[in-house]
Design a protein around this motif. Structure first.
Motif, PDB file in Angstrom:
ATOM      1  N   CYS A 299      35.575  40.735  39.007  1.00  0.00           N
ATOM      2  CA  CYS A 299      36.690  41.369  39.537  1.00  0.00           C
ATOM      3  C   CYS A 299      37.594  42.117  38.556  1.00  0.00           C
TER       4      CYS A 299
ATOM      5  N   CYS B 153      37.151  39.082  33.327  1.00  0.00           N
ATOM      6  CA  CYS B 153      36.007  38.676  34.198  1.00  0.00           C
ATOM      7  C   CYS B 153      35.241  39.825  34.943  1.00  0.00           C
TER       8      CYS B 153
ATOM      9  N   THR C 155      39.674  40.851  36.532  1.00  0.00           N
ATOM     10  CA  THR C 155      40.949  40.195  35.973  1.00  0.00           C
ATOM     11  C   THR C 155      40.955  39.859  34.463  1.00  0.00           C
TER      12      THR C 155
ATOM     13  N   CYS D  72      38.057  31.981  36.809  1.00  0.00           N
ATOM     14  CA  CYS D  72      38.754  33.338  37.034  1.00  0.00           C
ATOM     15  C   CYS D  72      39.602  32.896  38.202  1.00  0.00           C
TER      16      CYS D  72
ATOM     17  N   CYS E 181      38.798  35.439  41.763  1.00  0.00           N
ATOM     18  CA  CYS E 181      37.597  35.478  42.440  1.00  0.00           C
ATOM     19  C   CYS E 181      37.076  33.878  42.250  1.00  0.00           C
TER      20      CYS E 181
HETATM   21 ZN   LIG Z   1      37.223  37.233  38.588  1.00  0.00          ZN
END
Ligand SMILES: [Zn+2]
Length: 179
Positions: A95, A92, A97, A63, A66
């Motif tokens: 977080c 993800c 994303t 990712c 993070c």
């Molecule tokens: Zn992430």
């Protein structure tokens, strides 16, 4: 005997170890996301410090936001979408994303094309094989241009000799007329 020496081999080994350790910590029962992130963070740091580019296949499992290892079902969700093109999204779960990848038939990402990779030439033959064809084309073009220039020179030389002959005959004629 003929062993290829890998530059910065110890660092490559360390990166490999960190990646595997991150995967194992994520896979273990404790599911220690913090430790996994720490491993990936140090992996990226070491790679950056030693100017080592991570392979796209490894980069795609990390990712961006993070530094979490994206393992389907454990730390990421994969969904297929069909908007303008067939796409797959990798989200993800830590977080949120979202990564987008085009899944269309026949689509090859730029990084997977052989042209975008450095070619290694061994004994005058490229390992990839794609550059060889280009070189052959170039040599053909070069030989063509060489031949063209040669023929041009030959014609020029012919003209020069003809001019010289003309001058000679004129001179002889004038000399004969003079006498
Ligand atoms: Zn992430």
């Amino acid at each position: 005997m003929g062993n290829l020496k890998i530059p910065q081999e110890d660092i490559h080994k360390r990166l490999s170890f960190l990646y595997q350790a991150a995967y194992q910590t994520l896979k273990s029962k404790n599911n220690n996301a913090g430790l996994c992130r720490y491993y990936i963070n140090t992996l990226k740091l070491i790679a950056r410090k030693n100017c080592i580019a991570l392979h796209p296949n490894i980069k795609r499992t990390i990712c961006k936001r993070c530094n979490m290892l994206l393992v389907p079902g454990l730390s990421s969700l994969i969904r297929l979408k069909h908007k303008r093109q067939k796409m797959s999204t990798i989200t993800c779960t830590e977080c949120g994303t979202v990564k987008l990848y085009v899944n269309a038939q026949g689509h090859i990402p730029n990084i997977d094309k052989p042209e975008s990779w450095l070619d290694v030439v061994k004994d005058g033959v490229s390992v990839m094989g794609n550059r060889k064809g280009n070189n052959q084309g170039k040599t053909k073009q070069q030989t063509k241009s060489k031949q063209d220039s040669e023929t041009k020179q030959q014609t020029e030389n012919k003209q020069e000799t003809q001019d010289k002959q003309h001058a000679l005959t004129e001179y002889v004629a004038s000399a004969l007329q003079g006498t």
